[in-house]
Enzyme design. Structure first.
Site, PDB file in Angstrom:
ATOM      1  N   ARG A 180       0.866  -1.151  -0.082  1.00 36.79           N
ATOM      2  CA  ARG A 180       0.116   0.052  -0.048  1.00 36.79           C
ATOM      3  C   ARG A 180       0.921   1.153  -0.085  1.00 36.79           C
ATOM      4  NH1 ARG A 180      -2.339  -3.406   4.007  1.00 36.79           N
ATOM      5  NH2 ARG A 180      -4.234  -4.272   3.310  1.00 36.79           N
ATOM      6  N   LYS A 190      -1.738  -0.934   7.986  1.00 38.79           N
ATOM      7  CA  LYS A 190      -3.286  -1.120   8.181  1.00 38.79           C
ATOM      8  C   LYS A 190      -3.798  -1.955   9.292  1.00 38.79           C
ATOM      9  CE  LYS A 190      -7.413  -0.926   5.356  1.00 38.79           C
ATOM     10  NZ  LYS A 190      -7.936  -0.862   4.087  1.00 38.79           N
ATOM     11  N   HIS A 238      -2.063   2.396  -6.045  1.00 37.04           N
ATOM     12  CA  HIS A 238      -2.697   1.125  -5.736  1.00 37.04           C
ATOM     13  C   HIS A 238      -2.729   0.286  -6.860  1.00 37.04           C
ATOM     14  CE1 HIS A 238      -4.385  -0.441  -2.017  1.00 37.04           C
ATOM     15  NE2 HIS A 238      -5.058  -1.196  -2.924  1.00 37.04           N
ATOM     16  N   ARG A 284      -0.422  -2.594  -6.374  1.00 35.38           N
ATOM     17  CA  ARG A 284      -0.775  -3.735  -5.494  1.00 35.38           C
ATOM     18  C   ARG A 284      -1.969  -4.663  -6.180  1.00 35.38           C
ATOM     19  NH1 ARG A 284      -1.664  -5.196   0.063  1.00 35.38           N
ATOM     20  NH2 ARG A 284      -3.501  -5.455   0.857  1.00 35.38           N
ATOM     21  N   HIS A 321      -4.835  -9.300   4.160  1.00 38.75           N
ATOM     22  CA  HIS A 321      -6.292  -9.564   4.311  1.00 38.75           C
ATOM     23  C   HIS A 321      -6.722 -10.185   5.227  1.00 38.75           C
ATOM     24  CE1 HIS A 321      -6.752  -8.435  -0.272  1.00 38.75           C
ATOM     25  NE2 HIS A 321      -6.609  -7.446   0.210  1.00 38.75           N
ATOM     26  N   TYR A 350      -9.423 -10.894  -6.841  1.00 38.69           N
ATOM     27  CA  TYR A 350      -8.479 -10.933  -7.697  1.00 38.69           C
ATOM     28  C   TYR A 350      -8.647 -12.225  -8.620  1.00 38.69           C
ATOM     29  CZ  TYR A 350      -6.901  -7.042  -5.170  1.00 38.69           C
ATOM     30  OH  TYR A 350      -6.637  -5.749  -4.260  1.00 38.69           O
TER      31      TYR A 350
END
Length: 305
Positions: free
Chosen positions: A149, A174, A248, A251, A274, A283
């Site tokens: 990120r 994050k 982004h 990513r 995640h 994805y």
């Protein structure tokens, strides 16, 4: 305790949790939004809020045409965080916002994902004969290598990169989570070149030494989000990429390309950090060009005679 004082202490609480500045701004501003709404309805303090008031606020947000479901989700999460703080610090006994339902968000697939060739063109766009070019080559290579990120890149410190061991340490990413990510051999070449050749020059330019790994090419100060977003768009244009590109995008490309090349989705989930597998599964989409190829190949009315 009045609401202004509560908000000050709520902000201090978020800082103590090492929330990102962006998250803190969002939670505080959206808590102010809620409190302003309360005051307009003669509810003098958040301490006097009932479950019915939350329902009314949620219905009011839903009726405002300018608020998307995603925005409403953000606004309500801020309110839930505020009341969790009030409960945890015994300012409120019980949390009426605890079961506040969040809007159901539509599943959105990543759009305009860069192809492997486009990523290659983007990585080759910076002029490696210049310090600035070496800086952005290293940044883009590392972001694509590790699925970073933009906040990860901005917060990397000198000691977070272990090129000998091929490891990148993410500190308080994050969700305030730490992580260790792999650095591939090709990426290590550019990281070492930047670290050993370019970064010392940038440090010499700076009036205030910093332990941040990536420094701006002009003054040697820690690089910022605005500059990174602007630079990646400039280099995408130079590379001839027609799609809209933001930081982004690297990513998204990282995740898509790994899965397209048969990487284990659980390993990709761990590298993306995640919480839920469903987030990573976004994805696993296929492109419309792939669908057209398969349709042309297998449909009985489309196969070559």
């Amino acid at each position: 305790m009045n609401d202004d004082k509560l908000l000050e202490e709520f902000e201090s609480y978020l800082k103590a949790l090492n929330r990102s500045p962006k998250t803190i701004r969002s939670y505080v501003c959206n808590s102010v939004r809620f409190i302003t709404w309360l005051h307009a309805r003669d509810i003098e303090s958040v301490l006097n809020v009932s479950w019915q008031d939350f329902q009314r606020y949620q219905r009011w947000l839903a009726k405002q045409n300018q608020y998307s479901p995603a925005s409403i989700d953000i606004y309500l999460r801020a309110v839930r965080a505020l009341f969790k703080y009030l409960e945890n610090h015994n300012i409120l006994h019980g949390n009426p916002a605890e079961v506040l339902p969040l809007p159901k968000l539509p599943k959105v697939l990543p759009r305009n994902v860069l192809t492997e060739r486009e990523v290659e063109d983007l990585l080759n766009a910076p002029d490696r004969q210049t310090d600035e070019g070496m800086l952005y080559k290293a940044i883009f290579a590392l972001a694509y290598n590790s699925g970073l990120r933009i906040s990860d890149v901005l917060n990397i410190k000198v000691n977070d990169i272990d090129t000998a061991g091929g490891r990148l340490f993410i500190r308080q990413g994050k969700g305030s989570k730490d992580a260790v990510l792999p650095i591939g051999d090709n990426c290590k070449l550019w990281i070492r070149a930047y670290r050993d050749i370019v970064r010392p020059k940038l440090v010499a330019k700076s009036k205030k030494p910093s332990d941040r790994f990536f420094l701006g090419a002009m003054r040697g100060n820690p690089i910022n989000e605005h500059v990174l977003q602007r630079k990646i768009k400039e280099y995408a244009l130079k590379a001839g990429i027609k799609k809209p590109v933001r930081f982004h995008s690297l990513r998204h490309a990282f995740a898509t390309h790994l899965l397209n090349n048969d990487a284990d989705i659980l390993h990709v989930k761990d590298m993306l950090r995640h919480e839920r597998l469903e987030t990573t599964q976004r994805y696993t989409h296929v492109t419309i060009s792939d669908l057209k190829k398969e349709h042309r190949r297998y449909h009985p009315r489309e196969r070559d005679e």
